[in-house]
Write an enzyme that holds these catalytic residues in place. Sequence first.
Site, short mmCIF file in Angstrom:
data_model
loop_
_atom_site.label_atom_id
_atom_site.label_comp_id
_atom_site.label_asym_id
_atom_site.label_seq_id
_atom_site.Cartn_x
_atom_site.Cartn_y
_atom_site.Cartn_z
N SER A 109 3.10 4.01 8.09
CA SER A 109 3.65 5.02 7.17
C SER A 109 4.43 6.13 7.88
O SER A 109 4.24 6.39 9.08
CB SER A 109 2.51 5.63 6.35
OG SER A 109 1.95 4.61 5.55
N ASN A 159 0.83 -1.21 0.00
CA ASN A 159 0.00 0.00 0.00
C ASN A 159 0.87 1.26 0.00
O ASN A 159 1.71 1.37 -0.89
CB ASN A 159 -1.15 -0.03 1.01
CG ASN A 159 -0.83 -0.32 2.44
OD1 ASN A 159 -0.52 -1.44 2.80
ND2 ASN A 159 -0.94 0.67 3.30
N ASP A 160 0.67 2.18 0.90
CA ASP A 160 1.22 3.53 0.78
C ASP A 160 2.70 3.64 0.39
O ASP A 160 3.53 2.91 0.94
CB ASP A 160 1.13 4.27 2.13
CG ASP A 160 -0.20 4.12 2.81
OD1 ASP A 160 -1.13 3.54 2.23
OD2 ASP A 160 -0.31 4.60 3.96
C1 FRU Z 1 -3.25 4.53 4.73
C2 FRU Z 1 -2.83 3.77 5.98
C3 FRU Z 1 -2.00 4.65 6.89
C4 FRU Z 1 -1.23 3.65 7.69
C5 FRU Z 1 -0.97 2.57 6.68
C6 FRU Z 1 -0.98 1.19 7.24
O1 FRU Z 1 -3.52 3.67 3.66
O2 FRU Z 1 -3.97 3.28 6.66
O3 FRU Z 1 -2.76 5.53 7.68
O4 FRU Z 1 -0.05 4.19 8.23
O5 FRU Z 1 -1.98 2.68 5.69
O6 FRU Z 1 -0.61 0.25 6.28
#
Ligand code: FRU
Length: 490
Positions: free
Chosen positions: A124, A59-60
């Site tokens: 993140s 993800n991020d």
């Molecule tokens: C956003 C999020 C962030 C978090 C991360 C966890 O997509 O929920 O807020 O740090 O992904 O994977």
Amino acid sequence: GVLWAYGYQHQTVNETGITVFEFSEEGILQRTGAEIKDWLRSVPDRPALHFSPIRHWMNDPVGLCKIGELWHLFYQFHPAGGDWGPMHWGHAASRDLVNWLHMPVFLHPEQNLWRLGATGGAFSGNAFLDRDGRLMFFYTERLPAYDLFEGYREVQKIAYPDRRMIKAEAIVTVLEQRPDGVEHDFRDPKVWWDDAANAYRMILGASIEGDPAVLLFGSGDGLDWQYIRPLYRAPVNFRQEGARAVECPDFLRLGDKWVLVMGFVGHVEPRTQRHNLLYALIGEFNEDHFVPDTPELQLLDFGTDYYAMQSFEADGRQIAFAWLFNWEYRKPEGSSYSGEMSLPRVLSLSEDKKRLLMLPVIEVDGHYAADPVIENQSGQYSLPKAPIEIRLAGPLEGSKLVATKGGELAFEVSVADGILLIRLAEDDGSIHYVAELGEAKDLRLFHDCGIVEIFADGGAVCGTRRGYVNIDPDRLEISTTAAARVLERH
Ligand code: FRU
């Protein structure tokens, strides 16, 4: 090479690339750099120009930075499965922001303790280069378990990389105490050195008494942090529309203005039912107060798949990546990975400073042949193999682009009465998105294995969508009075 072990994989890195050793039921599998390349290419819906992980869940984008000649892209990664799970930081490096070398997993939840039962998550955060040239990563650790939906704690930590940027070699916790009225969402630090304050500043995504909010903290040494005040508190309609907290706030300076970018957990836009949208505010930041020039939040991308954007400054540019996803759909069954990054974009402000502009970095151009494969105004053409870029220059009004495969729609883009409409093939028919244009004078559209990224009006209007139906169109119908060019990757 350097050997680094985590969970299910061991990896070595050498000058030519990376070797992945995987433990599976068949024993230990070893994959060399060349095999990884073939393997990457063997996934039919894997984009060529957009970054994706070798396998498993991503993800991020996090920790973005340029060190020496190398760009570093870290990302939220679950290296043991195709779904979100205990979060690690995956890592890739590049010399040109487009071709990436896959690196070993950089950061582990609680530094690998999750294998012994601690199941937190290395969430993140951002990269920070201090004045002595020392690089560190601020990030959130969720404890005790990554997947609790209540009763978790989120604490802020610093990870210091080793000299070769292979792994985090020291970790310190720097902020645990939440201000009054702030519930368990308390994450995603963005840290910068603030010249005006002559001190460090950090923002975090959170909520205050139930309203999504961004919190501002200060520190003299980067280790000891004090709460200053809310930088921003969302208007009540956000809470009514399901938003629980701000996530991944970004705060960046462009000239004499500051821009605050936010995602809102749980928020559903009432008009279109979309969620995971990003919003921006442009304003002044003086003496630790952010005063938006106007209270209206700008929608950053009119598609559905541009989330968790993180920007950073390098080479005098503010560059951003975002995660192309929205939780509403999954990859096709059996996919070997999940998640892709947007093209890297450069952020700037419109001349009147009212609008945030986003355009692909110039490095992306270098990957397209200078000579267009199609250069004409209107007509029917065969499309070269993805990825392609379509450019329209001149008045867009009345333009229409339709890409098909075997007569079936892949995507359609049209402009009528100043409204840009994009229609995409979906399993159950098609889906469309609209945005209001200003000057309607230029458009760039990237198509890469089902990913559509559109930039119009010099980047004032951007739309991003990841689709999985008809991802390799072979016909394009162009009807426009603007000059049209289709570029192919070399
Ligand atoms: C956003 C999020 C962030 C978090 C991360 C966890 O997509 O929920 O807020 O740090 O992904 O994977």
